[in-house]
Design a protein around this motif. Structure first.
Motif, PDB file in Angstrom:
ATOM      1  N   ALA A 190       0.834  -1.205   0.000  1.00 10.04           N
ATOM      2  CA  ALA A 190       0.000   0.000   0.000  1.00 10.04           C
ATOM      3  C   ALA A 190       0.869   1.256   0.000  1.00 10.04           C
ATOM      4  CB  ALA A 190      -0.930  -0.001   1.210  1.00 10.04           C
ATOM      5  N   TYR A 191       1.988   1.222   0.719  1.00  6.31           N
ATOM      6  CA  TYR A 191       2.910   2.352   0.744  1.00  6.31           C
ATOM      7  C   TYR A 191       3.486   2.598  -0.648  1.00  6.31           C
ATOM      8  CZ  TYR A 191       6.948   5.179   2.183  1.00  6.31           C
ATOM      9  OH  TYR A 191       7.884   6.169   2.316  1.00  6.31           O
ATOM     10  N   ARG A 192       3.893   1.525  -1.323  1.00  9.23           N
ATOM     11  CA  ARG A 192       4.401   1.670  -2.695  1.00  9.23           C
ATOM     12  C   ARG A 192       3.343   2.273  -3.613  1.00  9.23           C
ATOM     13  NH1 ARG A 192       7.412  -2.960  -1.279  1.00  9.23           N
ATOM     14  NH2 ARG A 192       5.759  -4.418  -1.787  1.00  9.23           N
ATOM     15  N   GLU A 193       2.106   1.841  -3.452  1.00 10.81           N
ATOM     16  CA  GLU A 193       1.017   2.381  -4.277  1.00 10.81           C
ATOM     17  C   GLU A 193       0.803   3.867  -3.992  1.00 10.81           C
ATOM     18  OE1 GLU A 193      -0.618   0.905  -6.830  1.00 10.81           O
ATOM     19  OE2 GLU A 193       0.878  -0.660  -6.524  1.00 10.81           O
ATOM     20  N   ARG A 194       0.899   4.260  -2.720  1.00  7.56           N
ATOM     21  CA  ARG A 194       0.741   5.677  -2.359  1.00  7.56           C
ATOM     22  C   ARG A 194       1.851   6.516  -3.009  1.00  7.56           C
ATOM     23  NH1 ARG A 194      -2.618   7.106   1.736  1.00  7.56           N
ATOM     24  NH2 ARG A 194      -1.403   8.937   2.257  1.00  7.56           N
ATOM     25  N   LEU A 195       3.054   5.966  -3.046  1.00  7.19           N
ATOM     26  CA  LEU A 195       4.168   6.701  -3.633  1.00  7.19           C
ATOM     27  C   LEU A 195       4.023   6.845  -5.136  1.00  7.19           C
ATOM     28  CD1 LEU A 195       7.171   5.234  -1.639  1.00  7.19           C
ATOM     29  CD2 LEU A 195       6.129   7.483  -1.382  1.00  7.19           C
ATOM     30  N   LYS A 196       3.419   5.858  -5.772  1.00  5.08           N
ATOM     31  CA  LYS A 196       3.201   5.929  -7.221  1.00  5.08           C
ATOM     32  C   LYS A 196       2.227   7.040  -7.586  1.00  5.08           C
ATOM     33  CE  LYS A 196       3.660   1.043  -8.339  1.00  5.08           C
ATOM     34  NZ  LYS A 196       2.899  -0.096  -8.861  1.00  5.08           N
ATOM     35  N   GLY A 197       1.260   7.303  -6.722  1.00  2.00           N
ATOM     36  CA  GLY A 197       0.245   8.306  -7.022  1.00  2.00           C
ATOM     37  C   GLY A 197      -0.839   7.735  -7.903  1.00  2.00           C
ATOM     38  N   PRO A 198      -1.756   8.591  -8.341  1.00  2.98           N
ATOM     39  CA  PRO A 198      -2.857   8.119  -9.174  1.00  2.98           C
ATOM     40  C   PRO A 198      -2.361   7.621 -10.522  1.00  2.98           C
ATOM     41  CG  PRO A 198      -2.966  10.494  -8.907  1.00  2.98           C
ATOM     42  CD  PRO A 198      -1.819  10.010  -8.077  1.00  2.98           C
ATOM     43  N   THR A 199      -2.991   6.570 -10.998  1.00  7.85           N
ATOM     44  CA  THR A 199      -2.579   6.013 -12.292  1.00  7.85           C
ATOM     45  C   THR A 199      -3.562   6.374 -13.387  1.00  7.85           C
ATOM     46  OG1 THR A 199      -3.673   3.935 -11.737  1.00  7.85           O
ATOM     47  CG2 THR A 199      -1.286   4.091 -11.380  1.00  7.85           C
TER      48      THR A 199
END
Length: 102
Positions: free
Chosen positions: A93-102
């Motif tokens: 989830a942290y990695r996804e937050r860092l990626k931002g919206p896709t």
């Protein structure tokens, strides 16, 4: 935070511009969970005996990780690990937050 959370934060710092932090990301600062995650990170710092002068910077760097751990239910609001939860869910989830919206 656990060493895994620290490793994720180091990965982010090493992957982006040297001056960028997760809190600099507008996607990260618009979250409604930010105040809870910041408070949780402060509690973790104080509980671990961190020098008061170091707390604000640590919180700025690590609140997104705390938010991910809260959102996935692997940590509670006091910063304690929830038994029988997989920390890898929080890290993803942290990695996804860092990626931002896709």
């Amino acid at each position: 935070m656990t060493p895994d959370c620290h490793a994720a934060a180091r990965f982010r710092r090493n992957a982006g511009p040297a001056t960028a932090t997760p809190a600099d990301d507008p996607c990260m600062t618009s979250s409604n969970i930010e105040p809870l995650a910041r408070a949780m990170a402060e509690r973790i710092c104080r509980r671990s005996g961190m020098a008061e002068a170091d707390v604000p910077r640590w919180v700025d760097l690590h609140w997104p990780c705390a938010a991910a751990m809260l959102e996935t239910g692997v940590m509670d609001e006091s910063g304690e690990w929830v038994e029988d939860r997989d920390v890898r869910l929080g890290l993803e989830a942290y990695r996804e937050r860092l990626k931002g919206p896709t």
